[in-house]
Design an enzyme around this catalytic site. Structure first.
Site, PDB file in Angstrom:
ATOM      1  N   GLU A  67       4.492  -6.007   3.756  1.00  0.00           N
ATOM      2  CA  GLU A  67       4.293  -5.387   5.085  1.00  0.00           C
ATOM      3  C   GLU A  67       5.439  -5.808   6.008  1.00  0.00           C
ATOM      4  O   GLU A  67       6.032  -6.866   5.825  1.00  0.00           O
ATOM      5  CB  GLU A  67       2.972  -5.871   5.700  1.00  0.00           C
ATOM      6  CG  GLU A  67       1.714  -5.435   4.969  1.00  0.00           C
ATOM      7  CD  GLU A  67       1.245  -4.043   5.368  1.00  0.00           C
ATOM      8  OE1 GLU A  67       1.948  -3.354   6.145  1.00  0.00           O
ATOM      9  OE2 GLU A  67       0.184  -3.638   4.882  1.00  0.00           O
ATOM     10  N   HIS A 108       3.212   2.731  12.539  1.00  0.00           N
ATOM     11  CA  HIS A 108       2.217   3.557  13.225  1.00  0.00           C
ATOM     12  C   HIS A 108       2.803   4.209  14.485  1.00  0.00           C
ATOM     13  O   HIS A 108       2.077   4.460  15.440  1.00  0.00           O
ATOM     14  CB  HIS A 108       0.967   2.747  13.611  1.00  0.00           C
ATOM     15  CG  HIS A 108       0.302   2.068  12.445  1.00  0.00           C
ATOM     16  ND1 HIS A 108      -0.972   1.576  12.495  1.00  0.00           N
ATOM     17  CD2 HIS A 108       0.720   1.808  11.182  1.00  0.00           C
ATOM     18  CE1 HIS A 108      -1.298   1.025  11.329  1.00  0.00           C
ATOM     19  NE2 HIS A 108      -0.275   1.155  10.519  1.00  0.00           N
ATOM     20  N   ASP A 167      -0.299   4.315   0.996  1.00  0.00           N
ATOM     21  CA  ASP A 167      -0.691   5.301   2.002  1.00  0.00           C
ATOM     22  C   ASP A 167       0.007   4.991   3.334  1.00  0.00           C
ATOM     23  O   ASP A 167       0.499   3.887   3.552  1.00  0.00           O
ATOM     24  CB  ASP A 167      -2.218   5.302   2.195  1.00  0.00           C
ATOM     25  CG  ASP A 167      -2.776   3.943   2.615  1.00  0.00           C
ATOM     26  OD1 ASP A 167      -2.291   2.920   2.088  1.00  0.00           O
ATOM     27  OD2 ASP A 167      -3.662   3.903   3.487  1.00  0.00           O
ATOM     28  N   GLU A 218      -5.178   1.552   2.420  1.00  0.00           N
ATOM     29  CA  GLU A 218      -5.090   0.353   3.261  1.00  0.00           C
ATOM     30  C   GLU A 218      -5.265   0.715   4.725  1.00  0.00           C
ATOM     31  O   GLU A 218      -5.818  -0.056   5.513  1.00  0.00           O
ATOM     32  CB  GLU A 218      -3.740  -0.351   3.056  1.00  0.00           C
ATOM     33  CG  GLU A 218      -3.657  -1.733   3.682  1.00  0.00           C
ATOM     34  CD  GLU A 218      -3.101  -1.769   5.100  1.00  0.00           C
ATOM     35  OE1 GLU A 218      -3.162  -2.816   5.741  1.00  0.00           O
ATOM     36  OE2 GLU A 218      -2.607  -0.715   5.590  1.00  0.00           O
ATOM     37  N   GLU A 219      -4.778   1.899   5.108  1.00  0.00           N
ATOM     38  CA  GLU A 219      -4.823   2.301   6.517  1.00  0.00           C
ATOM     39  C   GLU A 219      -6.175   2.877   6.927  1.00  0.00           C
ATOM     40  O   GLU A 219      -6.351   3.248   8.071  1.00  0.00           O
ATOM     41  CB  GLU A 219      -3.727   3.340   6.806  1.00  0.00           C
ATOM     42  CG  GLU A 219      -2.311   2.872   6.492  1.00  0.00           C
ATOM     43  CD  GLU A 219      -1.755   1.839   7.486  1.00  0.00           C
ATOM     44  OE1 GLU A 219      -2.534   1.343   8.332  1.00  0.00           O
ATOM     45  OE2 GLU A 219      -0.565   1.540   7.398  1.00  0.00           O
ATOM     46  N   ASP A 237       6.350   1.050   7.024  1.00  0.00           N
ATOM     47  CA  ASP A 237       4.961   0.697   6.695  1.00  0.00           C
ATOM     48  C   ASP A 237       4.399   1.679   5.690  1.00  0.00           C
ATOM     49  O   ASP A 237       3.735   2.627   6.053  1.00  0.00           O
ATOM     50  CB  ASP A 237       4.135   0.696   7.992  1.00  0.00           C
ATOM     51  CG  ASP A 237       2.750   0.134   7.798  1.00  0.00           C
ATOM     52  OD1 ASP A 237       2.518  -0.492   6.764  1.00  0.00           O
ATOM     53  OD2 ASP A 237       1.900   0.349   8.677  1.00  0.00           O
ATOM     54  N   HIS A 272       0.838  -1.203   0.000  1.00  0.00           N
ATOM     55  CA  HIS A 272       0.000   0.000   0.000  1.00  0.00           C
ATOM     56  C   HIS A 272       0.870   1.249   0.000  1.00  0.00           C
ATOM     57  O   HIS A 272       1.966   1.242   0.577  1.00  0.00           O
ATOM     58  CB  HIS A 272      -0.982   0.001   1.182  1.00  0.00           C
ATOM     59  CG  HIS A 272      -0.348  -0.036   2.549  1.00  0.00           C
ATOM     60  ND1 HIS A 272       0.073   1.091   3.210  1.00  0.00           N
ATOM     61  CD2 HIS A 272      -0.072  -1.074   3.386  1.00  0.00           C
ATOM     62  CE1 HIS A 272       0.561   0.765   4.396  1.00  0.00           C
ATOM     63  NE2 HIS A 272       0.498  -0.560   4.523  1.00  0.00           N
TER      64      HIS A 272
END
Ligand SMILES: [Zn+2]
Length: 389
Positions: free
Chosen positions: A175, A362, A88, A150-151, A118, A86
């Site tokens: 990931e 994150h 984003d 995705e997030e 990530d 992903h």
């Protein structure tokens, strides 16, 4: 050796991190991923890929990218490989960062920046691996998938299901797994239950219908249901081997001397592979109907997010075996969710395998260990050689 015109690795990483691509269900934190997609489109085109940019249906300012190289025939004939991720990132909180989130910073053998782990870096590592090959010699297709959202909404991955299936049988999603293959994870769903009764003076209960008291019944129902599910489903691969249901938020009423007219509970569920999110919701719906329908209280069960299904790729799938071989590590289960189940629904066996550690994702001061880069490029090269040459 083929000539190429993409920038070198550090330069690519710098450019990827410099382009904000946060996605969030809160509009104030949400930006388009289009700058990252356009950057990748240029790089993959320079390597000879056929590139397709696919705007999202509900958010046309965001897009997925599909880049393909190598001969594509009938789906059944293509072994091939998809490398996916992903574009984003999650939003960031500037006051907790000691580095500029949009400026790649090298320090203490780490690369700092939002999306280093990530997972925007993965795309630059794919390019480094592809550069080692003369793609005109590929006998099977190599497909790159870069998604949006995705997030947040998962709309990018969901759109895949509405399109023709990419012409490959297996995929690796990069990931952060510390370069160890993952073949299974739980799913997630979040729901709310709202009860609307009737307010009134507390001195006479007959004047109202107390939503808080009926919520007591609903909570009991949820806990009973959880116990029932945990008896029915179990998978020892997971650190928590049963499906979970967490009561996370409750709000109801406003005054001790008023009959509570409204109460709402929010909870999440993490189903094991083999459990279907829609079927679970239906099961709960039936239970609530039985418990509440004769009470006069008005109730609704509603989703808070679009849930992600669990993922499971059989341990004897060729792509699982290959990843275990090149990583020198057995496939295992993780607690986080990915876009993997959307690919497996398309009949693509999927392994989650990428550089960096989920503990850094994150988080403020997100970083990627420099020591992960070369091994990751090597593993990707070996997969490309096995599946595309
Ligand atoms: Zn991620």
């Amino acid at each position: 050796m083929k000539a190429y015109t993409t920038p070198d690795l550090m330069n690519m990483l710098r450019q990827l991190i410099a382009r904000p691509s946060m996605s969030s269900v809160s509009p104030s934190f949400d930006v388009s991923n289009r700058e990252v997609i356009d950057l990748l489109a240029g790089w993959f085109e320079a390597l000879g890929f056929t590139v397709e940019i696919i705007p999202l249906l509900k958010q046309p300012h965001k897009a997925n990218l599909l880049a393909t190289i190598g001969p594509v025939q009938d789906k059944e004939k293509n072994r091939g490989l998809m490398l996916a991720g992903h574009t984003d990132t999650v939003p960031y909180d500037e006051k907790f960062w000691h580095h500029n989130p949009f400026q790649l910073t090298e320090q203490d053998n780490r690369l700092y920046g939002l999306g280093t782990t990530d997972m925007k870096s993965f795309f630059a590592l794919i390019i480094e691996a592809v550069k080692r090959f003369d793609a005109s010699r590929f006998k099977q297709p190599l497909v790159i998938l870069a998604t949006a959202d995705e997030e947040s909404t998962m709309e990018g991955a969901e759109m895949l299901l509405q399109r023709m299936c990419p012409p490959v049988r297996c995929a690796v999603i990069g990931e952060p797994t510390g370069l160890k293959p993952v073949n299974t994870h739980k799913g997630i769903s979040m729901h709310g239950i709202r009860l609307i009764g009737q307010g009134g003076h507390s001195s006479n209960p007959a004047l109202g219908l107390n939503a808080l008291e009926y919520m007591h019944q609903v909570l009991g129902e949820l806990l009973d249901w959880r116990m029932d599910l945990q008896r029915r489903y179990r998978d020892e691969q997971f650190a928590v081997p049963v499906p979970t249901l967490n009561l996370g938020h409750i709000h109801g009423g406003d005054n001790p001397n008023r009959i509570c007219d409204q109460c709402e509970v929010h909870f999440d569920m993490r189903p094991l592979p083999g459990m279907d999110i829609d079927a679970l919701r239906e099961e709960l719906h039936v239970r609530l109907k039985k418990a509440l329908n004769s009470t006069g209280v008005n109730w609704t069960l509603f989703p808070l997010i679009h849930g992600t299904p669990p993922m499971h790729t059989p341990i004897d799938s060729p792509i699982v075996r290959s990843c275990e071989h090149y990583c020198h590590a057995p496939a295992h289960a993780v607690a986080f969710c990915t876009e993997g189940p959307y690919l497996t629904q398309l009949g693509i066996d999927t392994v989650i395998l990428g550089p960096g550690n989920i503990a850094q994702a994150h988080q403020p001061d997100e970083f990627l260990e420099l020591s992960n880069i070369q091994p990751c490029v090597d593993i990707l090269s070996e997969l490309i050689a096995e599946y595309c040459l």
